[in-house]
Design a protein around this motif. Structure first.
Motif, mmCIF file in Angstrom:
data_model
loop_
_atom_site.group_PDB
_atom_site.id
_atom_site.type_symbol
_atom_site.label_atom_id
_atom_site.label_comp_id
_atom_site.label_asym_id
_atom_site.label_seq_id
_atom_site.Cartn_x
_atom_site.Cartn_y
_atom_site.Cartn_z
ATOM 1 N N GLU A 71 0.767 -1.303 0.056
ATOM 2 C CA GLU A 71 0.027 0.060 0.122
ATOM 3 C C GLU A 71 0.752 1.181 -0.166
ATOM 4 O O GLU A 71 0.630 2.188 -0.671
ATOM 5 C CB GLU A 71 -0.989 0.192 1.257
ATOM 6 C CG GLU A 71 -2.042 -1.069 1.090
ATOM 7 C CD GLU A 71 -3.020 -0.842 2.327
ATOM 8 O OE1 GLU A 71 -3.124 0.213 2.823
ATOM 9 O OE2 GLU A 71 -3.786 -2.064 2.679
ATOM 10 N N HIS A 75 0.789 3.927 -2.886
ATOM 11 C CA HIS A 75 0.425 5.192 -2.392
ATOM 12 C C HIS A 75 1.401 6.236 -3.025
ATOM 13 O O HIS A 75 1.158 7.387 -3.629
ATOM 14 C CB HIS A 75 0.052 5.304 -0.931
ATOM 15 C CG HIS A 75 0.290 6.904 -0.490
ATOM 16 N ND1 HIS A 75 -1.066 7.436 -0.605
ATOM 17 C CD2 HIS A 75 0.907 7.972 -0.037
ATOM 18 C CE1 HIS A 75 -0.988 8.666 -0.035
ATOM 19 N NE2 HIS A 75 0.229 8.921 0.297
ATOM 20 N N ARG A 76 2.619 6.018 -2.993
ATOM 21 C CA ARG A 76 3.650 7.009 -3.512
ATOM 22 C C ARG A 76 3.769 6.726 -5.203
ATOM 23 O O ARG A 76 4.334 7.771 -5.671
ATOM 24 C CB ARG A 76 4.886 6.650 -2.791
ATOM 25 C CG ARG A 76 5.140 6.669 -1.318
ATOM 26 C CD ARG A 76 5.049 8.188 -0.899
ATOM 27 N NE ARG A 76 6.218 9.069 -1.314
ATOM 28 C CZ ARG A 76 7.372 9.134 -0.934
ATOM 29 N NH1 ARG A 76 7.771 8.623 0.263
ATOM 30 N NH2 ARG A 76 8.351 10.104 -1.577
ATOM 31 N N ASN A 78 1.667 4.585 -7.550
ATOM 32 C CA ASN A 78 0.588 4.115 -8.222
ATOM 33 C C ASN A 78 0.810 2.963 -9.094
ATOM 34 O O ASN A 78 0.251 2.684 -10.024
ATOM 35 C CB ASN A 78 -0.060 5.111 -9.146
ATOM 36 C CG ASN A 78 -1.531 4.868 -9.605
ATOM 37 O OD1 ASN A 78 -2.224 4.626 -8.676
ATOM 38 N ND2 ASN A 78 -1.912 5.371 -10.780
ATOM 39 N N LYS A 80 -0.024 -0.311 -9.146
ATOM 40 C CA LYS A 80 -0.743 -1.411 -8.719
ATOM 41 C C LYS A 80 -0.559 -2.858 -9.266
ATOM 42 O O LYS A 80 -1.272 -3.893 -8.539
ATOM 43 C CB LYS A 80 -2.191 -0.928 -9.073
ATOM 44 C CG LYS A 80 -2.423 0.306 -8.354
ATOM 45 C CD LYS A 80 -3.762 0.790 -8.781
ATOM 46 C CE LYS A 80 -4.266 2.165 -8.304
ATOM 47 N NZ LYS A 80 -5.451 2.730 -8.525
ATOM 48 N N ASN A 168 0.695 9.752 -10.453
ATOM 49 C CA ASN A 168 -0.769 9.226 -10.602
ATOM 50 C C ASN A 168 -1.186 10.064 -12.034
ATOM 51 O O ASN A 168 -0.808 11.051 -12.457
ATOM 52 C CB ASN A 168 -1.739 10.035 -9.509
ATOM 53 C CG ASN A 168 -1.454 9.376 -8.183
ATOM 54 O OD1 ASN A 168 -1.052 8.139 -8.237
ATOM 55 N ND2 ASN A 168 -1.627 10.156 -7.106
#
Length: 168
Positions: A71, A75-76, A78, A80, A168
């Motif tokens: 996670e 979060h830092r 992206n 996934k 992002n």
């Protein structure tokens, strides 16, 4: 001595495995009792637990759960899918999955051990700093993408460099 024991007399076996800077790769080993093959700088081990169990346990060993580490990276960055995992900031241990972690053929490669990647007709071969080679049935491009992700993770979590843009 049981026949199974005779076959494995000269094999290094462990019940548990702690990932260190000497670890090169963690591979699935499809055997009833020995689920993982671990490559190290100067040898190899066979471990009773599955690769993902070893990764999860080592995340906890170094201070956070697998889910928490994943996670934090997402979060830092992206990232996934096939998210590289930062096992230890202080030791700069980052491990790269070749497939989704749930995939039975997922191999975990230590970022700092990779020297070069070569393309082969069957996929690619990773050459490590100790001279060992690991052929994989995935493209060199996929491995290079994973190395790029791990490089960003290293810059974000293991150095004082700061990025001024968003992933992002």
């Amino acid at each position: 001595m049981h026949i199974f024991e005779r076959r494995f007399v000269n094999i290094n076996m462990k019940d548990e495995y702690t990932i260190t800077s000497s670890t090169i790769a963690i591979l699935p080993h499809f055997h009833p009792f020995l689920q993982t093959r671990v490559l190290e700088w100067d040898g190899e081990y066979y471990v009773k637990e599955k690769p993902f169990y070893i990764i999860n346990n080592n995340c906890l060993h170094y201070g956070a759960s697998y889910e928490g580490r994943r996670e934090a990276v997402i979060h830092r960055t992206n990232y996934k899918q096939k998210t590289p995992i930062l096992l230890s900031e202080s030791q700069e241990l980052i491990i790269i999955p070749t497939h989704s972690p749930e995939h039975m053929d997922c191999v975990w490669i230590m970022f700092h051990q990779i020297k070069k990647i070569t393309s082969t007709p069957a996929g690619s071969t990773i050459v490590f700093h100790n001279g060992e080679e690991l052929p994989l049935p995935i493209s060199a491009e996929v491995i290079h993408q994973q190395i790029q992700k791990a490089s960003v993770i290293h810059s974000l979590f293991c150095t004082n460099q700061m990025f001024s843009f968003s992933f992002n």
